[in-house]
Motif scaffolding. Structure first.
Motif, mmCIF file in Angstrom:
data_model
loop_
_atom_site.group_PDB
_atom_site.id
_atom_site.type_symbol
_atom_site.label_atom_id
_atom_site.label_comp_id
_atom_site.label_asym_id
_atom_site.label_seq_id
_atom_site.Cartn_x
_atom_site.Cartn_y
_atom_site.Cartn_z
ATOM 1 N N ARG A 22 -1.139 49.003 -67.470
ATOM 2 C CA ARG A 22 -0.352 50.206 -67.789
ATOM 3 C C ARG A 22 -1.265 51.427 -67.979
ATOM 4 N N HIS A 23 -2.460 51.190 -68.508
ATOM 5 C CA HIS A 23 -3.389 52.280 -68.809
ATOM 6 C C HIS A 23 -4.580 52.340 -67.861
ATOM 7 N N ARG A 24 -4.571 51.561 -66.779
ATOM 8 C CA ARG A 24 -5.752 51.439 -65.923
ATOM 9 C C ARG A 24 -6.339 52.781 -65.481
ATOM 10 N N PRO A 25 -5.560 53.726 -64.954
ATOM 11 C CA PRO A 25 -6.180 54.997 -64.538
ATOM 12 C C PRO A 25 -6.888 55.715 -65.698
ATOM 13 N N ARG A 26 -6.288 55.703 -66.865
ATOM 14 C CA ARG A 26 -6.909 56.344 -68.032
ATOM 15 C C ARG A 26 -8.165 55.583 -68.454
ATOM 16 N N LEU A 27 -8.073 54.245 -68.453
ATOM 17 C CA LEU A 27 -9.231 53.439 -68.843
ATOM 18 C C LEU A 27 -10.395 53.641 -67.880
#
Length: 183
Positions: free
Chosen positions: A101-106
């Motif tokens: 769910r947060h991959r791009p931010r991570l």
């Protein structure tokens, strides 16, 4: 709580997960009774969970109450989770869903940390420590290495440019209430 203080069973009173209005109510009631009131608030606060910036942090600042954030590394999400998973560490199904769910931010976050030459966990803790309302950041290291690593956060200096980039990756609520949503 006043009775427990009078009996010497506790010295100070803190709250956990109070809303801004509850903090104000508690402090006003304590003042009416000539009692110190709350000295700390423990709330969920980290780069991924910044809702307390709306009303809780302004209330704490107003009343001189310290903030002790819980889950400062977002349950491990801010501790370099992508690199750890790539190196073979297993993650629960729930954590895997959270990562996706947060991959791009991570990816952006971990790249920024690498760019400034700091470990992701250290950056997350350093970001918290720069907030003057914070009393302490409590971490739960499992190993002596993790404890030593957490101490490194004290050495991390976040430039204005880095802080701006962190806000772009993990945006907060837009400021304090009511300005954040009313005008």
């Amino acid at each position: 709580m006043e009775q427990l203080v009078r009996e010497g069973k506790i010295t100070y009173v803190g709250s956990s997960n109070f809303a801004g209005w509850q903090i104000a109510t508690a402090q006003n009631a304590a003042a009416d009774r000539h009692f110190m009131g709350l000295v700390s608030e423990q709330s969920l606060y980290n780069l991924t969970a910044r809702t307390v910036e709306l009303e809780v942090i302004p209330a704490l600042r107003h009343y001189g109450i310290g903030l002790i954030p819980w889950s400062p590394l977002g349950g491990g999400l801010l501790g370099g989770v992508l690199q750890k998973v790539e190196n073979g560490r297993r993650a629960s199904a729930q954590m895997q869903q959270t990562i996706e769910r947060h991959r791009p931010r991570l990816e952006a976050y971990e790249a920024l940390c690498a760019e400034i030459g700091a470990q992701p966990a250290d950056v997350a803790l350093a970001w918290l420590l720069r907030n003057p309302v914070l009393t302490a950041v409590m971490v739960g290291p499992r190993t002596p290495e993790q404890l030593a690593g957490s101490r490194q956060a004290l050495e991390v200096q976040l430039s204005d440019d880095t802080l701006r980039k962190l806000d772009e990756i993990w945006p907060g609520p837009g400021g304090e209430a009511p300005e954040a949503y009313a005008w």
